[in-house]
Design a protein around this motif. Structure first.
Motif, PDB file in Angstrom:
ATOM      1  N   PRO A 234     -17.322 -35.739 -14.251  1.00 22.94           N
ATOM      2  CA  PRO A 234     -14.973 -35.754 -14.211  1.00 22.94           C
ATOM      3  C   PRO A 234     -14.798 -36.419 -13.074  1.00 22.94           C
ATOM      4  O   PRO A 234     -14.014 -36.517 -12.661  1.00 22.94           O
ATOM      5  CB  PRO A 234     -15.225 -33.965 -14.683  1.00 22.94           C
ATOM      6  N   ASP A 235     -14.762 -35.782 -11.307  1.00 19.91           N
ATOM      7  CA  ASP A 235     -14.935 -35.995 -10.489  1.00 19.91           C
ATOM      8  C   ASP A 235     -14.873 -36.832  -9.873  1.00 19.91           C
ATOM      9  O   ASP A 235     -16.544 -37.445  -9.921  1.00 19.91           O
ATOM     10  CB  ASP A 235     -14.983 -34.913  -9.329  1.00 19.91           C
ATOM     11  N   VAL A 377       0.427 -33.061 -13.219  1.00 17.24           N
ATOM     12  CA  VAL A 377      -0.406 -34.364 -13.010  1.00 17.24           C
ATOM     13  C   VAL A 377      -1.991 -33.675 -12.748  1.00 17.24           C
ATOM     14  O   VAL A 377      -2.055 -32.834 -12.743  1.00 17.24           O
ATOM     15  CB  VAL A 377      -0.642 -35.003 -11.628  1.00 17.24           C
ATOM     16  N   SER A 378      -3.033 -34.900 -13.100  1.00 17.67           N
ATOM     17  CA  SER A 378      -4.376 -34.485 -14.022  1.00 17.67           C
ATOM     18  C   SER A 378      -4.942 -33.699 -11.873  1.00 17.67           C
ATOM     19  O   SER A 378      -4.560 -34.681 -11.317  1.00 17.67           O
ATOM     20  CB  SER A 378      -5.278 -35.288 -14.176  1.00 17.67           C
ATOM     21  N   SER A 379      -5.838 -32.817 -12.104  1.00 15.69           N
ATOM     22  CA  SER A 379      -6.248 -32.913 -10.883  1.00 15.69           C
ATOM     23  C   SER A 379      -7.955 -33.159 -10.182  1.00 15.69           C
ATOM     24  O   SER A 379      -8.183 -33.255  -9.361  1.00 15.69           O
ATOM     25  CB  SER A 379      -6.549 -30.984 -10.970  1.00 15.69           C
ATOM     26  N   VAL A 380      -8.335 -34.272 -11.698  1.00 17.07           N
ATOM     27  CA  VAL A 380      -9.254 -34.511 -11.122  1.00 17.07           C
ATOM     28  C   VAL A 380      -8.679 -36.540 -10.827  1.00 17.07           C
ATOM     29  O   VAL A 380     -10.193 -37.000 -10.071  1.00 17.07           O
ATOM     30  CB  VAL A 380     -10.541 -34.394 -12.035  1.00 17.07           C
ATOM     31  N   GLU A 381      -7.474 -36.301 -10.410  1.00 15.47           N
ATOM     32  CA  GLU A 381      -7.032 -37.562 -10.503  1.00 15.47           C
ATOM     33  C   GLU A 381      -7.014 -38.160  -9.445  1.00 15.47           C
ATOM     34  O   GLU A 381      -5.437 -38.296  -9.105  1.00 15.47           O
ATOM     35  CB  GLU A 381      -6.223 -38.153 -11.765  1.00 15.47           C
ATOM     36  N   ALA A 382      -7.451 -38.345  -8.303  1.00 16.77           N
ATOM     37  CA  ALA A 382      -6.973 -37.410  -6.467  1.00 16.77           C
ATOM     38  C   ALA A 382      -6.062 -38.622  -6.208  1.00 16.77           C
ATOM     39  O   ALA A 382      -4.778 -38.190  -5.539  1.00 16.77           O
ATOM     40  CB  ALA A 382      -8.136 -38.077  -5.583  1.00 16.77           C
ATOM     41  N   ARG A 383      -5.700 -39.983  -6.305  1.00 20.74           N
ATOM     42  CA  ARG A 383      -5.160 -40.717  -6.663  1.00 20.74           C
ATOM     43  C   ARG A 383      -3.776 -40.453  -6.812  1.00 20.74           C
ATOM     44  O   ARG A 383      -3.101 -41.029  -6.710  1.00 20.74           O
ATOM     45  CB  ARG A 383      -4.986 -42.797  -6.610  1.00 20.74           C
ATOM     46  N   GLU A 384      -3.137 -40.100  -8.367  1.00 23.48           N
ATOM     47  CA  GLU A 384      -2.694 -39.992  -8.393  1.00 23.48           C
ATOM     48  C   GLU A 384      -1.584 -38.755  -8.586  1.00 23.48           C
ATOM     49  O   GLU A 384      -0.582 -38.769  -8.624  1.00 23.48           O
ATOM     50  CB  GLU A 384      -2.558 -40.119 -10.271  1.00 23.48           C
ATOM     51  N   VAL A 385      -2.255 -37.346  -7.959  1.00 17.07           N
ATOM     52  CA  VAL A 385      -1.862 -36.701  -7.041  1.00 17.07           C
ATOM     53  C   VAL A 385      -1.063 -37.162  -5.918  1.00 17.07           C
ATOM     54  O   VAL A 385      -0.651 -36.679  -5.968  1.00 17.07           O
ATOM     55  CB  VAL A 385      -3.128 -35.733  -6.630  1.00 17.07           C
ATOM     56  N   ARG A 386      -1.095 -37.989  -5.064  1.00  9.01           N
ATOM     57  CA  ARG A 386      -1.049 -38.702  -4.052  1.00  9.01           C
ATOM     58  C   ARG A 386      -0.141 -39.524  -4.572  1.00  9.01           C
ATOM     59  O   ARG A 386       0.840 -39.301  -3.637  1.00  9.01           O
ATOM     60  CB  ARG A 386      -1.917 -39.404  -3.466  1.00  9.01           C
ATOM     61  N   ALA A 387      -0.296 -40.366  -5.264  1.00  7.11           N
ATOM     62  CA  ALA A 387       1.507 -41.072  -6.225  1.00  7.11           C
ATOM     63  C   ALA A 387       2.201 -40.100  -6.484  1.00  7.11           C
ATOM     64  O   ALA A 387       3.662 -40.286  -6.026  1.00  7.11           O
ATOM     65  CB  ALA A 387       0.819 -41.856  -7.834  1.00  7.11           C
ATOM     66  N   ALA A 388       1.874 -38.973  -6.122  1.00  8.88           N
ATOM     67  CA  ALA A 388       2.613 -37.463  -7.144  1.00  8.88           C
ATOM     68  C   ALA A 388       3.261 -37.013  -6.082  1.00  8.88           C
ATOM     69  O   ALA A 388       5.063 -37.239  -5.790  1.00  8.88           O
ATOM     70  CB  ALA A 388       2.146 -36.781  -7.942  1.00  8.88           C
ATOM     71  N   GLU A 389       2.880 -36.670  -4.829  1.00  5.84           N
ATOM     72  CA  GLU A 389       3.060 -36.212  -3.404  1.00  5.84           C
ATOM     73  C   GLU A 389       3.984 -37.572  -2.980  1.00  5.84           C
ATOM     74  O   GLU A 389       5.545 -37.256  -2.635  1.00  5.84           O
ATOM     75  CB  GLU A 389       2.199 -36.624  -2.656  1.00  5.84           C
ATOM     76  N   LEU A 390       3.671 -38.103  -3.335  1.00  3.70           N
ATOM     77  CA  LEU A 390       4.674 -40.328  -2.769  1.00  3.70           C
ATOM     78  C   LEU A 390       6.054 -39.732  -3.131  1.00  3.70           C
ATOM     79  O   LEU A 390       6.807 -39.749  -2.621  1.00  3.70           O
ATOM     80  CB  LEU A 390       3.992 -41.612  -2.604  1.00  3.70           C
ATOM     81  N   VAL A 391       5.875 -40.181  -4.550  1.00  2.00           N
ATOM     82  CA  VAL A 391       6.918 -40.078  -5.433  1.00  2.00           C
ATOM     83  C   VAL A 391       8.403 -38.290  -4.635  1.00  2.00           C
ATOM     84  O   VAL A 391       9.085 -39.233  -5.405  1.00  2.00           O
ATOM     85  CB  VAL A 391       6.664 -39.542  -7.138  1.00  2.00           C
TER      86      VAL A 391
END
Length: 610
Positions: A234-235, A377-391
């Motif tokens: 998964p990761d 945001v999905s916890s296993v999608e590191a890039r999407e977590v970072r995208a949410a932080e930037l937004v």
């Protein structure tokens, strides 16, 4: 009556000759080949009703086991698979299909036109989020007729000129002799699937692995790889670690830009291509104050999609735009661009009454409630977590408060579901789930190439589409345009779809972040027959079937037929590493700590297009 004959057998013979003259797979003739493909999650028993969308390759895995009538759904003129002849009525409502007579199911039973008729009627009557709307929504098939043993006829309620694509290239044909006894298809997850496709599933260990073996009696020719082992990792970090170390030969995920050089230096081949994919933040258009289109527009103005794309993708993608569709999609309005203007965002917020009344730096809505939102945001999608932080950082600069909450995928999906999802047909769900906004990705072309994709996602909930599962967006003029386009051919519908996308610029239902390039990596010594295909990447049925592969890198001549290494211990290692990293990722929060729950669901409760 319009007749379209297809010389399918001749095409297959020519494809086999081309393959014989220049083999795409480096292997020894007498040695079986095994390929190891890591996938991101479990899909239950890999039937159309059991899928969870967790693997990252749901549609392509289904199409290894089952055959559609046509292929691929991401082409305007898909090639026939089970179809030998097509007749259409002059009004494009009736489609009469001649079905191949040389196809058998994996259990040896002959596939017939009755199986095709049964399949379409079964999906029509039994809700399934990925497939049913292609037959009981748009198009709405009003009759399913068996003409003779080899011929089936479908009649749509309205003109359905794109039938070969939608539903013809989407719906997997299922065996009547198996499914006619299944009354609760969503719970039919214990038996291994019986399909007619190039591969059969011979083993499934939940949350650990699948094993597929070639169907050497396949009418399209014996598959090029004898055995496919699919460990579940998964990761993303653990998955690419397994790829780089040679424990697997390719993976279901797109390679992140920061990993490309490292993988290439380790001897892996990297394929770059358009992908018909996107990442966006869906806003809950039914939850005040996000019901205000002016607020949603101001939020879009405050987000610098170019900077986010550069930060996360470097030069491996394109910035998001409110028109939603991937710029590479043939249905995208290429004239539209995103505007980043935080000053204009502040002015629009002021004009709509979203001002900072108490001087604490956070704006309040006209009713006095602070503009305080949570991004899931999905916890296993590191890039999407970072995208949410930037937004979140960019939205805070114009006076909003944002909390990013990573959740495990099952919990995230449950938060998104309409509260009445279990009680009504998909189009009839009218209420959105329990969220302010959430990050999601639409990959593999299923939305961006679908000629009715905009309608499915963004039509007002309650009549057609599955808008309540996405954002609850509702704009009557938008609905008028996409409904009008639905009964037109590809070229005829372009003007209406372009106008519909213009509406989304001023009345955006979401924040479109970026369109990532498809970047896929593989071990070249393991298999050299990969066929890059837009919307599919490299892992899809045509990569494993005999045929011409112009311009596709081949494996070295002395490459062994089967990768080395232990066939079992590496899987356990990769899964353990993945489990540890997932556990760590799930603990991440940004700015605030939030409790999350974990667990495995039996499958999605509604439509999914990730």
């Amino acid at each position: 009556m319009k007749r379209h004959s297809r010389g399918l057998l001749a095409l297959l013979v020519l494809g086999m000759v081309a393959a014989a003259s220049g083999p795409a797979v480096a292997q020894q003739d007498d040695e079986p080949t095994t390929l190891r493909i890591a996938i991101a999650g479990d899909e239950n028993n890999l039937t159309p009703y059991g899928i969870t969308f967790a693997s990252g390759k749901t549609v392509d895995l289904i199409n290894l086991v089952y055959d559609p009538l046509f292929y691929s759904p991401y082409e305007q003129d898909p090639e026939p698979v089970l179809v030998e002849e097509v007749e259409t009525s002059d009004d494009d409502r009736t489609w009469t299909l001649g079905i191949r007579s040389d196809v058998t199911w994996h259990d040896g039973v002959a596939l017939t036109a009755e199986d095709v008729r049964f399949t379409y009627e079964y999906f029509f009557n039994s809700e399934q989020g990925l497939y049913s709307h292609h037959v009981n929504d748009l198009p709405f098939i009003e009759s399913f007729e068996l003409v003779d043993d080899d011929t089936v006829r479908f009649t749509c309620q309205e003109a359905c000129p794109t039938f070969p694509v939608d539903p013809g290239a989407h719906i997997p044909i299922i065996p009547k002799h198996i499914w006619e006894r299944v009354t609760e298809p969503q719970t039919f997850t214990e038996e291994l699937p019986v399909g007619s496709g190039p591969y059969r599933v011979v083993e499934h260990v939940p949350d650990q692995r699948y094993v597929l073996e070639a169907n050497n009696e396949y009418f399209g020719g014996s598959p090029l790889v004898d055995r496919i082992e699919m460990p579940i990792i998964p990761d993303s970090s653990a998955m690419f670690l397994a790829l780089r170390s040679g424990q697997v030969d390719t993976v279901s995920r797109v390679v992140p830009p920061e990993s490309i050089a490292e993988l290439e230096s380790a001897g892996l081949e990297v394929v770059r291509m358009p992908d018909y994919g996107s990442v966006q933040i869906n806003l809950n258009n039914q939850r005040p104050p996000l019901t205000d289109p002016g607020l949603r527009k101001a939020m879009n103005l405050a987000v610098d999609t170019e900077e986010i794309t550069r930060t996360l993708l470097a030069d491996r993608g394109q910035p998001g735009v409110e028109s939603v569709l991937d710029p590479d999609s043939p249905f995208a309005n290429a004239s539209l661009r995103h505007t980043y203007d935080p000053d204009e965002a502040r002015r629009q917020l002021d004009s709509r009454g979203f001002t900072d009344r108490d001087g604490d730096g956070v704006r309040e809505a006209p009713d006095g409630e602070p503009l305080d939102f949570e991004i899931l945001v999905s916890s296993v999608e590191a890039r999407e977590v970072r995208a949410a932080e930037l937004v979140g950082t960019q939205l805070e600069e114009v006076g909003l408060t944002i909390t990013v909450t990573p959740l495990d995928p099952v919990t995230l999906n449950s938060r998104r579901q309409p509260p009445n999802a279990d009680d009504v047909r998909v189009p009839e769900a009218t209420q959105t789930g329990d969220y302010d906004m959430y990050v999601t990705s639409y990959s593999g072309g299923h939305f961006h190439f679908d000629p009715d994709g905009l309608l499915y996602l963004l039509h007002c909930p309650g009549e057609t589409g599955f808008g309540a599962y996405i954002s609850g967006y509702c704009n009557p003029r938008f609905d008028e345009l996409v409904e009008g386009a639905a009964s037109q051919g590809f070229e005829q519908r372009m003007d209406k779809l372009a106008a519909a996308q213009e509406i989304l610029v001023d009345d955006p239902p979401m924040i479109s972040l970026y369109f990532p390039q498809g970047t896929y990596a593989y071990q070249p010594q393991a298999f050299g027959g990969w066929l890059p295909k837009v919307g599919h990447g490299i892992i899809h049925r045509q990569s494993f079937l005999p045929g011409e592969r112009d311009g596709v890198p081949a494996a070295p001549d002395d490459a062994p037929g089967e990768p080395g290494g232990d066939g079992g211990s590496w899987v356990v290692l990769a899964v353990l590493v993945g489990a540890l990293l997932v556990a760590g990722a799930a603990a991440l929060t940004w700015r605030r700590s939030r409790a999350t729950t974990t667990g495995k669901g039996a499958g999605p409760q509604g439509p999914e297009i990730d």
